[in-house]
Structures are given as structure tokens and as C-alpha cells.
Design a protein around this motif. Structure first.
Motif, PDB file in Angstrom:
ATOM      1  N   VAL A 170       0.849  -1.185   0.000  1.00 38.40           N
ATOM      2  CA  VAL A 170       0.000   0.000   0.000  1.00 38.40           C
ATOM      3  C   VAL A 170       0.885   1.236   0.000  1.00 38.40           C
ATOM      4  CG1 VAL A 170      -1.810   1.238   1.251  1.00 38.40           C
ATOM      5  CG2 VAL A 170      -1.726  -1.269   1.332  1.00 38.40           C
ATOM      6  N   THR A 171       0.573   2.195  -0.870  1.00 37.68           N
ATOM      7  CA  THR A 171       1.382   3.413  -0.979  1.00 37.68           C
ATOM      8  C   THR A 171       0.472   4.630  -1.160  1.00 37.68           C
ATOM      9  OG1 THR A 171       3.046   2.132  -2.167  1.00 37.68           O
ATOM     10  CG2 THR A 171       3.239   4.533  -2.258  1.00 37.68           C
ATOM     11  N   ALA A 172       0.659   5.637  -0.321  1.00 33.40           N
ATOM     12  CA  ALA A 172      -0.088   6.884  -0.501  1.00 33.40           C
ATOM     13  C   ALA A 172       0.892   8.018  -0.776  1.00 33.40           C
ATOM     14  CB  ALA A 172      -0.913   7.194   0.741  1.00 33.40           C
ATOM     15  N   TYR A 173       0.395   9.045  -1.445  1.00 37.34           N
ATOM     16  CA  TYR A 173       1.229  10.213  -1.773  1.00 37.34           C
ATOM     17  C   TYR A 173       0.313  11.382  -2.081  1.00 37.34           C
ATOM     18  CZ  TYR A 173      -0.078   7.862  -6.054  1.00 37.34           C
ATOM     19  OH  TYR A 173      -0.802   7.205  -7.004  1.00 37.34           O
ATOM     20  N   THR A 174       0.897  12.550  -2.115  1.00 36.52           N
ATOM     21  CA  THR A 174       0.129  13.743  -2.431  1.00 36.52           C
ATOM     22  C   THR A 174      -0.073  13.845  -3.932  1.00 36.52           C
ATOM     23  OG1 THR A 174       1.024  14.873  -0.499  1.00 36.52           O
ATOM     24  CG2 THR A 174       0.084  16.251  -2.252  1.00 36.52           C
ATOM     25  N   PRO A 208      -3.900  24.202  -6.862  1.00 33.44           N
ATOM     26  CA  PRO A 208      -3.960  23.953  -8.309  1.00 33.44           C
ATOM     27  C   PRO A 208      -2.785  23.140  -8.849  1.00 33.44           C
ATOM     28  CG  PRO A 208      -3.185  26.177  -7.882  1.00 33.44           C
ATOM     29  CD  PRO A 208      -3.423  25.564  -6.544  1.00 33.44           C
ATOM     30  N   ILE A 209      -1.827  22.802  -7.984  1.00 36.42           N
ATOM     31  CA  ILE A 209      -0.605  22.129  -8.462  1.00 36.42           C
ATOM     32  C   ILE A 209      -0.729  20.614  -8.337  1.00 36.42           C
ATOM     33  CG2 ILE A 209       1.914  22.032  -8.261  1.00 36.42           C
ATOM     34  CD1 ILE A 209       0.796  24.891  -8.691  1.00 36.42           C
ATOM     35  N   SER A 210      -0.651  19.902  -9.446  1.00 38.07           N
ATOM     36  CA  SER A 210      -0.765  18.444  -9.422  1.00 38.07           C
ATOM     37  C   SER A 210       0.559  17.778  -9.751  1.00 38.07           C
ATOM     38  CB  SER A 210      -1.798  17.982 -10.456  1.00 38.07           C
ATOM     39  OG  SER A 210      -3.078  18.392 -10.080  1.00 38.07           O
ATOM     40  N   ALA A 211       0.777  16.629  -9.109  1.00 40.74           N
ATOM     41  CA  ALA A 211       1.942  15.827  -9.483  1.00 40.74           C
ATOM     42  C   ALA A 211       1.728  15.257 -10.880  1.00 40.74           C
ATOM     43  CB  ALA A 211       2.125  14.700  -8.478  1.00 40.74           C
ATOM     44  N   ASP A 212       2.795  15.142 -11.621  1.00 48.13           N
ATOM     45  CA  ASP A 212       2.711  14.534 -12.947  1.00 48.13           C
ATOM     46  C   ASP A 212       2.933  13.036 -12.784  1.00 48.13           C
ATOM     47  OD1 ASP A 212       2.943  13.621 -15.478  1.00 48.13           O
ATOM     48  OD2 ASP A 212       4.525  15.024 -16.090  1.00 48.13           O
ATOM     49  N   MET A 213       1.858  12.271 -12.931  1.00 45.85           N
ATOM     50  CA  MET A 213       1.953  10.840 -12.648  1.00 45.85           C
ATOM     51  C   MET A 213       2.787  10.107 -13.693  1.00 45.85           C
ATOM     52  SD  MET A 213       0.622  10.727  -9.768  1.00 45.85           S
ATOM     53  CE  MET A 213       0.483   8.965  -9.471  1.00 45.85           C
ATOM     54  N   ALA A 214       3.036  10.766 -14.805  1.00 45.39           N
ATOM     55  CA  ALA A 214       3.875  10.132 -15.825  1.00 45.39           C
ATOM     56  C   ALA A 214       5.292   9.921 -15.299  1.00 45.39           C
ATOM     57  CB  ALA A 214       3.904  10.984 -17.088  1.00 45.39           C
ATOM     58  N   CYS A 215       5.707  10.819 -14.390  1.00 49.94           N
ATOM     59  CA  CYS A 215       7.054  10.632 -13.836  1.00 49.94           C
ATOM     60  C   CYS A 215       6.970  10.334 -12.341  1.00 49.94           C
ATOM     61  CB  CYS A 215       7.909  11.869 -14.115  1.00 49.94           C
ATOM     62  SG  CYS A 215       7.119  13.414 -13.640  1.00 49.94           S
ATOM     63  N   PHE A 216       6.083   9.372 -11.987  1.00 45.78           N
ATOM     64  CA  PHE A 216       5.876   8.956 -10.604  1.00 45.78           C
ATOM     65  C   PHE A 216       7.182   8.462  -9.996  1.00 45.78           C
ATOM     66  CE2 PHE A 216       5.074   5.733  -7.377  1.00 45.78           C
ATOM     67  CZ  PHE A 216       4.140   6.353  -6.572  1.00 45.78           C
ATOM     68  N   ASP A 217       7.497   8.946  -8.826  1.00 48.14           N
ATOM     69  CA  ASP A 217       8.747   8.578  -8.155  1.00 48.14           C
ATOM     70  C   ASP A 217       8.443   8.353  -6.672  1.00 48.14           C
ATOM     71  OD1 ASP A 217      11.152   8.539  -6.826  1.00 48.14           O
ATOM     72  OD2 ASP A 217      12.038  10.166  -7.996  1.00 48.14           O
ATOM     73  N   ARG A 218       8.352   7.097  -6.292  1.00 53.67           N
ATOM     74  CA  ARG A 218       7.988   6.742  -4.911  1.00 53.67           C
ATOM     75  C   ARG A 218       8.923   7.411  -3.910  1.00 53.67           C
ATOM     76  NH1 ARG A 218       5.316   5.704  -0.348  1.00 53.67           N
ATOM     77  NH2 ARG A 218       5.912   3.847   0.781  1.00 53.67           N
ATOM     78  N   GLU A 219      10.226   7.396  -4.223  1.00 52.22           N
ATOM     79  CA  GLU A 219      11.212   7.999  -3.328  1.00 52.22           C
ATOM     80  C   GLU A 219      10.875   9.472  -3.045  1.00 52.22           C
ATOM     81  OE1 GLU A 219      14.135   6.890  -1.559  1.00 52.22           O
ATOM     82  OE2 GLU A 219      12.787   5.186  -1.919  1.00 52.22           O
ATOM     83  N   ALA A 220      10.512  10.176  -4.113  1.00 53.74           N
ATOM     84  CA  ALA A 220      10.211  11.594  -3.967  1.00 53.74           C
ATOM     85  C   ALA A 220       9.106  11.805  -2.936  1.00 53.74           C
ATOM     86  CB  ALA A 220       9.811  12.189  -5.314  1.00 53.74           C
TER      87      ALA A 220
END
Lengths: 366, 366, 366, 366
Positions: free
Chosen positions: D152-156, D161-173
Motif C-alpha cells: 500500500v502506498t499513498a502520496y500527495t 492547483p498544483i498536481s503531481a505529474d503521474m507520468a514521472c511517478f517517483d515513490r522515493e520523492a
């Protein structure tokens, strides 16, 4: 299974082992606005402490309770009340004996069968110390019940063959005697009997009775959640209880209907009963007369006499259990029976508050 | 309160009154894949039917069960199984007598106290007919337990002063005799005793015993959800039960530890006990030996003898209850005790399946 | 798992499959004294019936409810109310198609994965017909809530891109239009959109909003049993719901605190809020303003367009689902959302009655 | 109401207020045999600690967890695990402001409405510190799930209005950035946005997403206990969450069936889906693909801007909330969302173990 929770609306969850860091209980669903401090709870814990009489182990368990949450400016807030009792004097002395074999009459073997291994120090979770959480929570339930006009009292009815004479019931005696019998004379006889037991390296069973006065008629439920059913579960969940009776209890099986039925009478416009064979419950619901329940407690399983058993290598061996143990469990379980009865009654009284539509409409339209 | 539900994982909800349109039960949590038809259930319902012997009322209750949901192509689907038994022969004859007064020993008064009024026809929800749902659901639990190698059997242990001789226990007898005693001789004596009772316009109590074989060690829980605690609730929730015993039961209070403790022995690499005073439960958890429980049943409260009571105008009156009533409740309650025991055991076995981490990892990684 | 029960004090258990003999619900914990007949329930069931408009299947489901228990002389008795709706027109026509393959967007595959097989006729337990029990029980909850001064109303907020104009909210319209939109104009536009969908052999999603007025401040709980948490579960438990919002819902994630906070004002000695971004809930507890929740409903998964899927032999195939299906689920789900909201609110109101010590002492000492 | 308990088989009960002596949780139903120490739990608590970044309050909360029971010789025993986190740095500074008035957007008013008074120090039970118990228990659930092959992994997902770009998903970040975004670039932009908010004496909302991999198909239940329903309750029970989405979530209401349905494909003898609009759940039961849920978090209600409100004398006043507060709740809630998801999944996996008769017979006859 999550089996350490009791109650529906007034719900308690206990935790802790005999020789762990602490034992405790979380009481969730306690109404807001109750004055509460450690002083309300400590006297009940003191009643279950050992080391107080000739028939209980001289171990010193201070068992000081601490309120960790749920009380603000001296009053309950409606949020969970966390109570903790640190384990101060539990020394993990030599447990090699009980670590490696199954004591007869104890839960050692069944714990291993269920969980694959067990905390063997002092009985772990199946120690009598597990009841600390019940008693602490019960003290709060008692305080609320009293403000509702309901009073619960437990006492020792018999130890081995010695029974209290209920004709000369004395509440004070049950709080002062070593046996918790409400009868000084029976107490003396029971102590003599117990000394004999100890000399024979043996132990004794006994009976605890619990009564409740002031319980209004109408509390309980007609089918699975009968008041007597929940009381039976509450009491049978106390270690060492092997039978539970309501009112006349086992005598009903040898009684006739004409004897066992309690006649109703109208007295000053109020329904009363001429007798109380039913012990205050009819059809699973309280009838307004005194509630009467009894729990039969088995003899302390730890005895000095040698016993046959098996060790964890599946070898047949003989053991004589070392250490100190009470010759009878009953006196220390009295306050536990009282607590479990109080917890059950309070929860049932809460559940009863939605029994009629008018209760809801009165509550929400005033 | 929502008090018509029993069980955690295998959970039943019963409904229906004595003289309503029907009675029934919803069984939720039954595993998928069990072969099931009405033929699996009907024999259990037939065991609780009246009108079959000299000591039960000649009322004809056909009590035919119908499966309404949860079974597809002869197998349970894992979704709720709804069972219904239409009330066909309950005629609302003359109920003016019980409509207007409180029958001693019945729940009439306590129902009024709780709910403000009651369905007085045939006892409404507190009629013995309420147990139809329990027995129907119990039949399904029994079928599953049998496939797990667990067998539950209840029988009449005593009626009034007449006890079955357990030395000559005969399971067949308990299914054939009018008293459900596992001993033809005791059956004859008990019938004679009951005829006497009837002549005196009176009724008798009795004891039902229930045993379970094949229950593995490790079932149950150490604190509030002790196996014995749940059995006590299950049995005490049956109308007319006033005491519940496990193993030696009430005798433990007059026993000594050296007598009451069951010695462990290793026999062919398996743990066994030399005796079974504990009735198969230690520390709230099954120990692998035979489970033994007993329920004490009060005498039928409906008797022909005149009794004192109060009517709804709060006047003291005398009544003699009309109609037909059994002189003893016990024989018809035997299958109810069996059902409640089976329901409890199955639910506890299900709850046990997550007791160890290895059970989960084995299940999810195969 | 026993997953067909909802509620704590007012507790319902539903049962039945799309094409079984009947569907039904047992309501346990309904207070005694409520006037109740089939006429109170039937209108709600009629609102979810198909075959009534151009956008719902022309199947005829009479869905007549029958009360089997729990009502005596026109009033609830406090014991379980069993409601049954016989399945009259469900013909097990040709189910070979869905018996052998997994329809995309349906629960066919997941049922097989869980239970090993499934009742494939008409969707079995995961059919929309499962909601009959919810709606029937909800009707009773609504009747009680109304007597407490609480009113619950659901309606279609949008269908695909077409939204109702809340400025001209018209409760009557939502009961009369085929879309259940509270705005005749939006209804017309939505119907046109749905016809387009049908022409494309496709289907549409939509949004249902539900409001409650009259809910007093103080209902709910601060932690796991937050009012919004229970509403979220209630609505998400309706098939096809994929998102639940409270008040401003998803907009809060892009809002600022100065905008989102609702200012408090004292008006005539009563606390009010200037705005209601919170949708009537703060800290899990109702704040006395209007309750606002929304459920997002996915498009009907059964569509005429060909779709890729797998059959039970694990072969990749293409199917076009036969039969008749609504182009949108929303209108028939409106009354289900209303029912689930009502059930949740009533149960929470009941649970609230023990929040303060004074509530208990007032109740038991008057 | 007893609302501080979550879960059925793996059941947790939390307790404690922001400024009380301690906060904690009792985990009951944890299987025996799990290696467990404080080191397994502390890293999760550290993730929710404040005082770590420019956007969280510089308060120092050491939040050291202590295991008080349920672990013996490094392994869980199957009995309740009591975890406690003492409150060390909570100074009851000046609370006269919030003692006497109702902060907009907080639960102050609703607590008073429910309970009659409230613990106003630091928010009492409705403080964000309440989640300590959830996170500590969640750490244990995570450890068990991992051993079952479930992660299980959660993230912001977004802040304002600022969204993470899931194309460059980085768990470490997501574990390193102050915003917990899985995208360093979005993190920088979000921090800039938050600084702006702070300058304006304002706050921001955001979205947390949680995914689970390795969850087998078949977990969940078809009706009220749908997997998505329980996840919705779990997430909505976290303070400040105002909407919950599964898979495509709110987008389904504007989608068509041909788009929203996920096609099934057989790949190497295994069922897969070509898309995952459903977010891994069909008909309330997991379908074997990735689980996707989102929670929308409202802006921190405590802001420095002046706000209109009412004090306890019912006077209209204006306040500017003093002290220190985070401009956004989201980053500290990420681990809470992860914990609640893990707790839900583990409990559902446990409940699934009795779904088929063969599971029982395999377990009990091996």
C-alpha cells in the motif's frame, strides 16, 4: 479474533498480561459530564488486590490506576477513557517450570494449541490480573448506575461446603471479611476450612452471588440479547467460572410450575411479585424486582500436590507447582463479578432508550 | 435494540411471532459451495414440532420450511439464505384472557414495561415458536460442522427428579422417546412423573445436556469471547433456561483442586486428559476433549391451577390459564439447545482461522 | 462474511437475488409504537420500479411489499419487521451468454473469484434489485425521522454533461420527471442526451444529491464513526457509486481556508452559519445546517456495443450484451440514496441519545 | 456512542487528546507470531510528525511509541497490543481564545452541541494528533500485508492547483519531499504556492491518492460491506476529508459506458483488464488489478486572517487565530490515508477466509 472488547454502547477494551509493562482498559461510549478521578476507581481495584489476608498470596501488587485520557477539568468528555495500571512488582523469577509444561486446570495447553506459543510468565493474558481492566471500567459503570438509582452488590455465597446464612445478610461484613462473605460466622468457618485445604496442599471452589436493586422493569431484550443471556456471558467470561444461575437457577429443573411461577400483585398502583424465583428477569427483560445471579467458581488450579501432566516435548511428567497461590479464587473475584454485572446493566439500560417511538420523539422535539 | 441477531461471521437474524403470517431467519455469512435443500433442514424442525406425543399439545403445526434465497443450482452462493416457515394453523382464537392480564412466569408484563404494549396472541415474539428460526439455521451449521468432523448432540438429562442413566447412553433413544431421554427406562419413569404433574394441573422443569465431539483444541478466546462465555449466552438466550453449566458445572464450587484438575497425558504423541471435569474448555479455549454443556429449564409457566395476578387495569385477580399446554418444555427444547451450540461452535471455528500469522500467509500465498 | 447488515441500533438485513423466489429485508431495532402498514412503504418501492419511462426498461416488476412480522394492530411492536417482495415476473430466459462469460463493468468475475461460482440469472445478488430491501427499510426510517422533524430528499443533480439548475429547484419536478431532476428544463435536455446515448448503443453516468433538513446539531461522532464517514459508506455501498462528496466535496482540494471556512453568526440566540461549504458536518458531527451529500454514479455497464471480454474457459471473446437495459442508472438510484441517507441518520440519532450523563439520568429518574 | 473502534477481525481502538497525558491505540485480533518491535512502528509515526519542513509547524513532537502488551520474546502473542505515545511537549499555553469561542471550520461548536462542553486544549480529541493511534496500528497492518504480498502506498496528488505529474511517478520523492508529492518538480511549485498562501494569511487544500498492489481478486463483499464502501468510510473518517473517489471517481458521472467499462483479457491463463477505470473494484469486490482511491482534503481551517464567529455567550465577534499552523494538512495526512487503507484491506482479507466451504474443510481437516 478481536475478543477483548465487551459491551455495545458502553464498550470496554482491556489489554495487558500478568508480567508485561502494564495492564489497562479503554472505555469508549462513556457519557460526557460525569465527575471522575482516580479516587473513584482505586477502591474497586483495592478490593481485588492480593496480599491482604491469610488466604491470599503475600505478593505486593500496588495496582495504582492512572487516567490517561477522556477526562477534562474533572469531568468525562464523552471520548475514550484510557486507564492504565503499571506492573511494578511482577518479577520474572524462575518460569522454566511453567514454560516447559502444561499446568493442569490452566490455559497453558489451549493457548499453545490456538496461538502456537504463549507468554508463560505469570499466566500471561490468562492470569487473574487480566481482570484489572474489567474492575477499573466497572467502577465507572457503577458510578453512573448509582446516579440512575441502580445499585449492584456482589458477595461470597459459599466456599466449599460453607455457606453464608442469608438470613443475617450484612453488607459491611462482605467488604471486611477475608472471604467477602456477608456473614461473620460463615467467614470464620470458611477460613478454617481453607486452612485445612492448604494443609492438604489443596484448594477450594465457591459461589459468588450478585444482586441489583433499583433496576426498572423493561430492561433487556426478548430473543438473543436477553438480559440473562448477556449476564451469563459476562460472568462466564471470568476465568474459573463454570456455571451461572439466574434466580432459583439449577433448582428450576426439579421444580413445578405452581411453585416456580411468581404471582403478580398490584400494590399502591405498582406491579410487584409475591416471590422472586425468576431472579428479576422474565422473557429476557427485567421485571422490576431484585436481580439475582450466581457464579460457580472452580478451585484454584495451582496446587502444591503433585500432578500428572505433559511437557512440551510430549513427555509424561509429574509436577508440583511452586510459588505462592491462593487456596481459593472466590474472594478476589467478587469485585470482578460486581464489575461485569454493572457493565452489562449499564449497557442494557443505554440500549433501552430507543425501545419506544415516543422516547425518540420526546428526546428530539423538546 | 436490534437483539434478533446471533453470531459474528456465521450470523443469523430471526423474525416472526407465534401467530403472525410466518416466522423465519436470514443466515448471512454461510460459505459458498454447500449443498443445501429444504430436506437438510426439515428434520430438525420436525424434532421441535408439538402434537407428536402424549406430553405435547395436540396442536398441529406443519412448520414447512422454504428456502427463499442464497441457494443456486443446489448450492449455497455465499449470499444470505432466507428461510421462511408460514404460520398455517395459528388461529387467533379467544385471547381476551391473556390480552388483559399478566400471566405469571411469562414475559407479558415485561414486554408491556419495555415496549408499551404487546402482541398477546400466542405469546407473540416470546412464544416458543420464536425458536423455529434458530433450529432452521442450526441445521445448516450442523451440516457444515459435520463436514469439518465436528458432531453435536443434545438430549434430555433429567425431568423433575427423574434422570437418564448415562451409563447406558443410547443416542437412538433420545431421538425416539417422547422425553428425548437417551435411556428408555428413564423415559418411562419420566412420562409417569409428567402424568402425575398434569393430574395436579402442574408442570415440571428439567435439564438438557449437549455434547460435541471432534472439536479441535484451540477454538475460543481468552477473555470476553471465551468459548464457554459464548455458549452460556447462546443457551441462556433460549426462553425458560435459568442456569448453564460447563463440564462439572455447579459441582466445582464444592470441589477441591486436586479433584477438579484434569491430568494431561501424552498418548501416541497426542495430548489427552485423564478426566474431563472441565467439559472440554480451559481458559476459554477448547482443549480437544469432549465439550459438555447443560441447560436448566424451568417448568412450563402456563398451568391449569389458579394463580394470582394483575390485569391491565391494575386489579388483583385470579386466573386459571385456558387452552392446551405441555407439562414440560424440555423435550421440544432439546433441538434448540443443539442448534444454539452448533451455531456457536461454527462461528468460533471461523473466527479461529486468523489466530496465527502463518494461517494468513499460507492462505494468501498458495 | 456476514455483509448484508447495515446499522447499529436501527439495523437492517437484506436478502434475495434478482431472479430468486423473493427479496426482502428484516428491520431489527425499530422502536415500538409506530403506525405502519404496506401503504407507508409501497410508494418508495414504486419510485425505484422500472418500466415507467422511456429511459427505463419496459420490464414489469410489480414489487408489492408484504409485512410478515413486527406489526400488531397497526403498530410496530419493537420486534423484527420482516418485509418481503415476491419475484413475480423474473423469467429465467436465456442466460447462457452471461453464464459463460464475464460482462465488463459487472461483478461477474469478482463473484467467481470470491465464491467459486455465481448465480448468473439477472445478476443474482449484485443486481439492482438488491436495493429493494434498502428502499423498503428506508421508508420506515423516513417515517420515523419525519416524526422527529427531520426530512431527507434526494434528486438527480446531473446526467452526463446536463446539470439541474439549483436556482430553480423544484421538489415536485424531481418526483415527476423521468430523470428525477428537480428542474423540468434540465430533464428535457437530459432525456435528449440519453436518447443520443442509446442511439450510440452507449450509456451515461450522473450525480445524485441528497439533502436533509431539521437535523439538530450534535449528531455523529468525532473519530471513526463520523457522520460523514458513515454516510460515505452508506452511499458507496450502493452499486455503481464511485465517489461520494460532503458539502463542497472535491472542490475543497482546490479551495483556500478563507473561502472554505463557514463563519458562525448568532441570530436570535441561535448559532447559524453564513455559508455551508461544510455541508452540515464539522469534525464528524452535524452542525445544525442543511446536510448535503452527493454520489457519483457510473454509466450502466450493460451496453449494446460490442465489448472485449473473457469466458469461463479463459478464451478472449467479444460480446454485445442482449436484452434490455436502462441507458442510465441514476433515476432509479435516487430513492436508494434517499433510503441509505435516512437509515444512517436515524441510527446516528439513536446512538446520540446517550452522549451526556444528563440524558441518562433524566430518562431513568423521571 | 463507542465510536473509537475500527475493524472487525483486526480491530483497533484509539484514545487520547492533543494535550492529555498520552495518546494510544489497542490493536485486538492481531495474529500470533508476527515479529514486532517499536522499530517497525516508529518510522510511520515519524512521517506524520510536524516541525520537519518549512510548511509544517515548528512544534517539536517527539512522538515516541511504546509497546505495552501483546508482544512476548519479540513476537505477537495473539492478545491485544497496546501502544502508547506520551504527550511530552504539549504545553497548555494560552487557550482562553479558543476556550471561549467557536473557530470556523473546526469541531468546537459541534462538540459542545453533542457533549455539552469540550476539551479545548489543542483541539482535544478532534486534533490531528488523534491520528497517532491510526498510524501506529496501520504500521502493523502494513507489515502483515507485506508478508501476504500486498503493498500500500499513498502520496500527495495535488495541492491547490498544483498536481503531481503521474507520468514521472517517483515513490522515493513522495517520501522525501515536504509535500509528499511523488514528483520533485511539482513539489517545488506547490511549495511556492503554499508560501503565497501563507503570505495571504490563508491555507490550501489538496488531494491524497493511495494505491495497493498485490491484492488478489475476490476481497470484499457484494452488499453493505463492499470493499469500496469500507474504504470510503475509512478515508472519510480522517478529519478534513470531504470527498472520496474510487478509480475514475467523479469522472464516471460524465463518462459513457463504452469508455468506463474495463475490457477483460486472458493473458497467460490469467484474467487481466485492459484499463482500470474501476480502480480495482467491481461489484464491491477486488478484481485483481491495482486498487486506486483518493481523498480530498480541505484547507487548514486555522488561518491568520480575521474571521467572523460566535463566542460561548452567543455574541458575534471577530477572531484571528493565534499560534502556529500548517498552511496545508495534506502532507501530514498522507501516512494516515495509507494506514487507514492498510487497516481496511487487512481486515477484509481476514474476513474473506471463510468465503467458501472448501476453505473451512481444508483448514480443519488437514
Amino acid at each position: 479474533m478481536a475478543g477483548s472488547t465487551f459491551g455495545n454502547i458502553f464498550r470496554i477494551t482491556t489489554w495487558g498480561e500478568s508480567h508485561g509493562k502494564a495492564l489497562g482498559v479503554v472505555i469508549d461510549g462513556c457519557p460526557a459530564g460525569l465527575s471522575l478521578s482516580e479516587e473513584d476507581i482505586q477502591p474497586y481495584l483495592d478490593r481485588r488486590k492480593p496480599g491482604q489476608t491469610s488466604i491470599s498470596t503475600p505478593r505486593k501488587e500496588s495496582d495504582q490506576v492512572e487516567i490517561l485520557s477522556g477526562v477534562f477539568q474533572g469531568k468525562t468528555t464523552g471520548t475514550p477513557i484510557s486507564l492504565m495500571v503499571p506492573n511494578t512488582s511482577q518479577k520474572s523469577s524462575d518460569y522454566s517450570q511453567i514454560a516447559s509444561c502444561y499446568r493442569p486446570g490452566h490455559g497453558d495447553y489451549t493457548f499453545d494449541a490456538k496461538y502456537g506459543f504463549r507468554d508463560y510468565t505469570g499466566g500471561g493474558r490468562s492470569s487473574g490480573r487480566e481482570t484489572i481492566g474489567r474492575v477499573a471500567a466497572g467502577a465507572i459503570a457503577m458510578k453512573i448506575l448509582n446516579q440512575m438509582g441502580i445499585y449492584v452488590t456482589a458477595y461470597t455465597k459459599s466456599i466449599g461446603p460453607i455457606s453464608a446464612d442469608m438470613a443475617c445478610f450484612d453488607r459491611e461484613a462482605s467488604l471486611k471479611t477475608a472471604t467477602c462473605m456477608p456473614d461473620y460466622n460463615a467467614d470464620r468457618l470458611a477460613l478454617a476450612y481453607l486452612e485445612e485445604c492448604m494443609k492438604r496442599k489443596d484448594s477450594s471452589g465457591g459461589v459468588i452471588e450478585c444482586i441489583a436493586d433499583g433496576l426498572p422493569a423493561g430492561i433487556g431484550d426478548p430473543v438473543f440479547e436477553k438480559l440473562d443471556a448477556n449476564l451469563a456471558k459476562a460472568l462466564m467470561s471470568i476465568g474459573a467460572v463454570k456455571a451461572v444461575e439466574i434466580g432459583d437457577g439449577i433448582e428450576v429443573s426439579n421444580a413445578t410450575g405452581s411453585h416456580n411461577n411468581d404471582a403478580f400483585r398490584s400494590v399502591n398502583g405498582k406491579i410487584t411479585k409475591k416471590t422472586n424465583h425468576a431472579g428479576g428477569i422474565l422473557g429476557g427483560i427485567s421485571d422490576g424486582s431484585r436481580l439475582i445471579v450466581r457464579a460457580h467458581i472452580k478451585p484454584t488450579p495451582s496446587i502444591f500436590s503433585p500432578q500428572e501432566t505433559v511437557n512440551q516435548n510430549m513427555e509424561n511428567i509429574e509436577i508440583a507447582i511452586k510459588g505462592r497461590h491462593d487456596p481459593v479464587i472466590v474472594p478476589r473475584a467478587v469485585v470482578v463479578v460486581e464489575a461485569m454485572t454493572a457493565l452489562t446493566l449499564l449497557d442494557e439500560c443505554m440500549l433501552n432508550m430507543t425501545a419506544r417511538l415516543s422516547y425518540l420523539t420526546d428526546f428530539y422535539q423538546k
